[in-house]
Design a protein around this motif. Sequence first.
Motif, short mmCIF file in Angstrom:
data_model
loop_
_atom_site.label_atom_id
_atom_site.label_comp_id
_atom_site.label_asym_id
_atom_site.label_seq_id
_atom_site.Cartn_x
_atom_site.Cartn_y
_atom_site.Cartn_z
N ALA A 44 45.14 41.65 48.54
CA ALA A 44 44.65 42.85 48.43
C ALA A 44 43.74 43.52 47.50
O ALA A 44 42.81 44.11 47.80
CB ALA A 44 45.55 43.74 47.96
N ARG A 45 43.65 42.66 46.58
CA ARG A 45 41.56 42.92 45.78
C ARG A 45 40.80 41.80 46.22
O ARG A 45 39.70 42.00 45.70
CB ARG A 45 42.32 42.22 44.35
N GLY A 46 40.61 41.04 47.27
CA GLY A 46 40.13 40.46 47.77
C GLY A 46 39.41 38.53 47.28
O GLY A 46 38.45 38.64 47.20
N VAL A 47 40.43 38.34 46.52
CA VAL A 47 40.15 37.49 45.63
C VAL A 47 40.49 36.30 46.53
O VAL A 47 41.26 35.95 47.18
CB VAL A 47 40.42 37.67 44.24
N SER A 48 38.90 35.72 46.20
CA SER A 48 39.90 34.21 47.03
C SER A 48 39.80 32.93 46.07
O SER A 48 40.24 31.75 46.71
CB SER A 48 37.96 33.64 48.04
N GLU A 49 40.55 33.20 44.97
CA GLU A 49 40.30 32.17 44.27
C GLU A 49 42.04 31.70 44.83
O GLU A 49 42.53 32.19 45.46
CB GLU A 49 40.48 33.12 42.90
N GLY A 50 42.32 30.43 44.69
CA GLY A 50 43.63 29.69 45.15
C GLY A 50 43.77 29.53 46.25
O GLY A 50 44.52 29.64 47.57
N ALA A 51 42.79 30.21 47.73
CA ALA A 51 43.03 30.68 49.15
C ALA A 51 42.69 28.84 49.66
O ALA A 51 41.91 28.67 48.81
CB ALA A 51 42.30 31.62 49.43
N THR A 52 42.60 28.98 50.47
CA THR A 52 42.29 27.77 51.44
C THR A 52 41.02 28.85 52.44
O THR A 52 40.88 29.23 52.54
CB THR A 52 43.20 27.59 52.65
N PHE A 53 40.32 27.75 52.26
CA PHE A 53 38.56 27.65 52.87
C PHE A 53 38.76 27.52 54.06
O PHE A 53 39.21 27.19 54.87
CB PHE A 53 37.66 27.38 53.03
N CYS A 65 43.99 36.77 55.69
CA CYS A 65 43.18 36.23 55.34
C CYS A 65 41.94 37.03 55.17
O CYS A 65 41.80 38.46 55.03
CB CYS A 65 41.86 35.87 56.29
N ILE A 66 40.82 36.94 53.61
CA ILE A 66 39.22 38.01 53.26
C ILE A 66 39.02 37.36 54.35
O ILE A 66 38.45 36.04 54.27
CB ILE A 66 39.98 38.12 52.11
N ASN A 67 37.21 38.12 54.36
CA ASN A 67 36.21 37.72 54.35
C ASN A 67 35.76 37.46 55.73
O ASN A 67 35.31 36.36 56.30
CB ASN A 67 35.95 36.85 53.79
N TYR A 68 36.83 37.71 57.09
CA TYR A 68 36.52 37.65 58.34
C TYR A 68 36.27 38.58 58.74
O TYR A 68 35.84 38.65 58.56
CB TYR A 68 37.93 37.05 58.87
N ARG A 69 35.16 37.17 59.78
CA ARG A 69 34.19 37.76 60.58
C ARG A 69 34.21 37.45 61.82
O ARG A 69 34.12 35.86 62.07
CB ARG A 69 32.32 38.23 60.24
N GLN A 109 44.19 34.32 52.76
CA GLN A 109 44.68 34.07 51.03
C GLN A 109 46.57 34.12 50.74
O GLN A 109 46.60 35.60 51.11
CB GLN A 109 43.96 34.66 49.99
N GLN A 110 47.21 33.27 50.63
CA GLN A 110 48.44 33.19 50.53
C GLN A 110 49.27 34.40 49.51
O GLN A 110 50.33 35.10 49.65
CB GLN A 110 49.16 32.09 50.76
N ASP A 111 48.56 34.45 48.31
CA ASP A 111 49.11 35.77 47.08
C ASP A 111 48.58 36.99 48.12
O ASP A 111 47.33 37.69 48.19
CB ASP A 111 47.91 34.99 46.18
N ALA A 112 49.37 37.58 47.92
CA ALA A 112 49.23 39.16 48.47
C ALA A 112 48.53 39.72 47.68
O ALA A 112 47.40 40.81 48.04
CB ALA A 112 50.49 40.03 48.95
N GLY A 113 48.43 40.06 46.46
CA GLY A 113 47.93 40.58 45.40
C GLY A 113 46.88 40.29 45.15
O GLY A 113 45.22 41.18 45.20
N ARG A 114 46.20 38.83 46.02
CA ARG A 114 44.63 38.92 45.02
C ARG A 114 44.22 38.56 46.70
O ARG A 114 43.41 39.22 47.10
CB ARG A 114 45.39 36.71 45.31
#
Length: 149
Positions: free
Chosen positions: A59-68, A38-42, A52-57
């Motif tokens: 790594a770049r911190g991109v939430s597009e296509g991620a589960t909230f 995941c990204i943006n976790y606190r 974010q299942q897409d490792a490239g996204r």
Amino acid sequence: MSEDRLEPIVGEILIDAPLAHVWEVMTAEESVKDWLGCINYRREVGTTFHMQQDAGRRARGVSEGATFCDVAALDPPHRFEFTWYVPGTPKTLVRISLTGQGPGRTLVRLVHEGWEQFPAAMVKPFHDQLKSGWSGGVLPNLKRVAETA
């Protein structure tokens, strides 16, 4: 399981590490990304983060296509809960509980519930895929990180 209702997803794993250590690995901002992807976790109730299942996204911190996900509960060192959803759809709930199993061992139990909100026939393939992902990917990742950290 009836044809018209999906049951909660349940998974368990035994980790060879003390309860307090598993809790720290499971909820610490530095390590959640390593086992949950995941990204943006606190570590704060109310925080929205993204699986974010897409490792490239990721790594770049991109939430597009991620589960909230929204952190719903932190009850140290026993319970971590978060919602799981795609915007515009009902939220489901993931509850991860920890139970000490003697010195140096912890049982982790994951329950992902709320599937009765969806037409079973429409989401069953996704439900089955997710069941495999929690038990075959996420929980083993938590075990690996907790046992090597």
